[in-house]
Design a protein around this motif. Structure first.
Motif, PDB file in Angstrom:
ATOM      1  N   UNK A 188      23.090  43.208  30.395  1.00 55.13           N
ATOM      2  CA  UNK A 188      23.068  43.200  31.742  1.00 55.13           C
ATOM      3  C   UNK A 188      22.761  42.149  32.184  1.00 55.13           C
ATOM      4  N   UNK A 189      22.481  41.426  32.151  1.00 52.31           N
ATOM      5  CA  UNK A 189      22.612  39.713  33.007  1.00 52.31           C
ATOM      6  C   UNK A 189      23.240  39.279  33.709  1.00 52.31           C
ATOM      7  N   UNK A 190      23.166  40.384  35.003  1.00 55.68           N
ATOM      8  CA  UNK A 190      23.776  39.882  36.259  1.00 55.68           C
ATOM      9  C   UNK A 190      23.877  40.154  37.106  1.00 55.68           C
ATOM     10  N   UNK A 191      23.837  39.976  38.892  1.00 54.02           N
ATOM     11  CA  UNK A 191      23.754  40.156  40.211  1.00 54.02           C
ATOM     12  C   UNK A 191      24.969  40.045  40.739  1.00 54.02           C
ATOM     13  N   UNK A 192      24.758  40.744  42.393  1.00 51.59           N
ATOM     14  CA  UNK A 192      25.934  41.117  43.491  1.00 51.59           C
ATOM     15  C   UNK A 192      25.196  40.207  43.937  1.00 51.59           C
ATOM     16  N   UNK A 193      27.189  39.594  44.734  1.00 54.16           N
ATOM     17  CA  UNK A 193      27.037  38.574  44.948  1.00 54.16           C
ATOM     18  C   UNK A 193      27.522  38.297  46.572  1.00 54.16           C
TER      19      UNK A 193
ATOM     20  N   UNK B 132      17.513  29.682  40.610  1.00 55.41           N
ATOM     21  CA  UNK B 132      17.758  28.784  40.404  1.00 55.41           C
ATOM     22  C   UNK B 132      19.176  29.159  39.235  1.00 55.41           C
ATOM     23  N   UNK B 133      20.097  29.972  40.565  1.00 62.99           N
ATOM     24  CA  UNK B 133      21.843  30.164  40.715  1.00 62.99           C
ATOM     25  C   UNK B 133      21.292  29.615  41.277  1.00 62.99           C
ATOM     26  N   UNK B 134      23.539  29.922  41.033  1.00 68.20           N
ATOM     27  CA  UNK B 134      24.219  29.004  42.228  1.00 68.20           C
ATOM     28  C   UNK B 134      25.236  30.024  42.093  1.00 68.20           C
TER      29      UNK B 134
ATOM     30  N   UNK C 195      27.645  37.447  39.617  1.00 67.20           N
ATOM     31  CA  UNK C 195      28.022  36.820  38.464  1.00 67.20           C
ATOM     32  C   UNK C 195      27.312  37.609  37.459  1.00 67.20           C
ATOM     33  N   UNK C 196      28.189  36.578  36.198  1.00 68.50           N
ATOM     34  CA  UNK C 196      27.463  37.283  35.332  1.00 68.50           C
ATOM     35  C   UNK C 196      26.820  36.158  34.841  1.00 68.50           C
ATOM     36  N   UNK C 197      25.516  36.328  34.189  1.00 73.04           N
ATOM     37  CA  UNK C 197      24.989  35.034  33.576  1.00 73.04           C
ATOM     38  C   UNK C 197      24.755  34.967  32.092  1.00 73.04           C
ATOM     39  N   UNK C 198      24.768  33.953  31.737  1.00 73.81           N
ATOM     40  CA  UNK C 198      24.564  33.813  30.218  1.00 73.81           C
ATOM     41  C   UNK C 198      23.435  32.648  30.114  1.00 73.81           C
ATOM     42  N   UNK C 199      22.834  32.855  29.110  1.00 71.30           N
ATOM     43  CA  UNK C 199      21.868  31.385  28.483  1.00 71.30           C
ATOM     44  C   UNK C 199      22.055  30.804  27.391  1.00 71.30           C
TER      45      UNK C 199
ATOM     46  N   UNK D 137      26.599  51.271  51.828  1.00 74.49           N
ATOM     47  CA  UNK D 137      25.495  51.904  52.513  1.00 74.49           C
ATOM     48  C   UNK D 137      24.153  51.668  52.282  1.00 74.49           C
ATOM     49  N   UNK D 138      23.438  51.267  51.241  1.00 72.45           N
ATOM     50  CA  UNK D 138      22.650  50.846  50.221  1.00 72.45           C
ATOM     51  C   UNK D 138      22.740  49.088  50.130  1.00 72.45           C
ATOM     52  N   UNK D 139      23.048  48.582  50.136  1.00 77.07           N
ATOM     53  CA  UNK D 139      22.677  47.116  49.669  1.00 77.07           C
ATOM     54  C   UNK D 139      21.952  46.284  50.452  1.00 77.07           C
ATOM     55  N   UNK D 140      21.279  46.104  49.880  1.00 73.09           N
ATOM     56  CA  UNK D 140      19.858  45.748  50.345  1.00 73.09           C
ATOM     57  C   UNK D 140      19.836  43.887  50.990  1.00 73.09           C
ATOM     58  N   UNK D 141      19.828  43.438  49.723  1.00 72.14           N
ATOM     59  CA  UNK D 141      20.110  42.415  49.591  1.00 72.14           C
ATOM     60  C   UNK D 141      21.147  41.856  47.987  1.00 72.14           C
ATOM     61  N   UNK D 142      21.928  40.353  48.612  1.00 78.24           N
ATOM     62  CA  UNK D 142      22.204  39.833  47.645  1.00 78.24           C
ATOM     63  C   UNK D 142      22.042  38.474  47.156  1.00 78.24           C
ATOM     64  N   UNK D 143      22.700  37.980  46.206  1.00 82.32           N
ATOM     65  CA  UNK D 143      22.164  36.489  45.693  1.00 82.32           C
ATOM     66  C   UNK D 143      22.226  35.390  46.477  1.00 82.32           C
ATOM     67  N   UNK D 144      21.474  35.143  46.843  1.00 84.08           N
ATOM     68  CA  UNK D 144      21.366  34.150  47.818  1.00 84.08           C
ATOM     69  C   UNK D 144      20.462  34.325  49.007  1.00 84.08           C
TER      70      UNK D 144
END
Length: 251
Positions: free
Chosen positions: A186-191, A248-250, A203-207, A236-243
């Motif tokens: 469940x640790x991911x976000x859309x760029x 604290x992510x690259x 981006x699949x983010x690990x610790x 149609x519903x891409x409201x905002x993305x990484x950045x």
């Protein structure tokens, strides 16, 4: 972006210097909390610099975190005052799927400061966590993982034929047995999203544990295909993305 699994800091004094240099500004930054301000508000979702809520439900709130810490850490008088601070950063919002970064820094009694951090994605309609497989096809996920340079290096170091891994659950087992960092589905976000190809850059983010109760993000960038019934949501519903907001992510 990828950190080879076999590269580690060997000099103990060097690690201590890094941790001290990194911790001091972090503590100063967290102590000087910015005034709460609105970041995003739409369709019953409200996100500020310290909290988020959907309809009448609180998703997170750093003030509540602090109150809970104070309540759970009432100790005998000590010359060292306990310290706690938490933060949340919005990462991406696609339809009802909201990804955010979270973290906290703590120092209890006279012990050293420690930190924890992570990323999670939830469905606003249910307020439950969602996984990569809830949104993206398993075929595209396996393809992306099998061509990732860091994962191939990891497989070679452990003499594991990565091409023979048949499903995502087997890949998670492979990572749990060979990687030093902790991966969560469940640790991911859309760029970004390419509607023509139906491809999402994710981006699949690990610790990753650094030692001395400190952690940092470790990221894999994957090109994935949203499931058929979610194509319109991405289009149609891409409201905002990484950045779009501080995090604290690259990118």
């Amino acid at each position: 972006m990828h950190t080879p699994n076999h590269v580690r800091i060997k000099n103990l004094s060097y690690l201590l210097v890094i941790l001290f240099v990194g911790i001091a500004p972090l503590r100063a930054q967290l102590k000087n909390k910015p005034q709460d301000s609105l970041l995003f508000e739409q369709n019953n979702l409200k996100i500020t610099t310290t909290k988020a809520s959907y309809q009448d439900a609180v998703i997170y709130d750093s003030k509540i975190d602090s109150l809970n810490f104070s309540t759970n850490n009432i100790n005998e008088p000590s010359e060292c005052k306990a310290f706690f601070a938490s933060y949340y950063h919005p990462l991406s919002l696609v339809g009802p799927y909201y990804s955010y970064e979270y973290g906290e820094a703590t120092q209890e009694a006279c012990g050293p400061m420690s930190n924890s951090l992570g990323v999670t994605t939830l469905n606003l309609n249910t307020l439950q966590s969602v996984t990569l497989l809830d949104i993206f096809t398993e075929a595209s996920l396996l393809k992306a993982l099998k061509i990732d340079p860091w994962l191939n290096e990891l497989a070679q170091l452990n003499t594991i034929p990565i091409t023979k891994i048949k499903d995502f659950s087997a890949f998670m087992y492979f990572l749990s047995e060979t990687a030093s960092m902790q991966f969560s589905t469940q640790s991911f976000t859309v760029l970004a999203y390419n509607a023509t190809k139906n491809e999402a850059k994710v981006h699949w983010v690990a610790q990753e544990y650094m030692g001395y109760d400190h952690n940092r993000h470790f990221q894999l960038e994957l090109i994935l295909h949203p499931k058929e019934d979610l194509k319109d949501t991405f289009k149609k519903q891409l409201n905002f993305t990484l950045g779009a907001y501080k995090n604290g992510l690259s990118k």
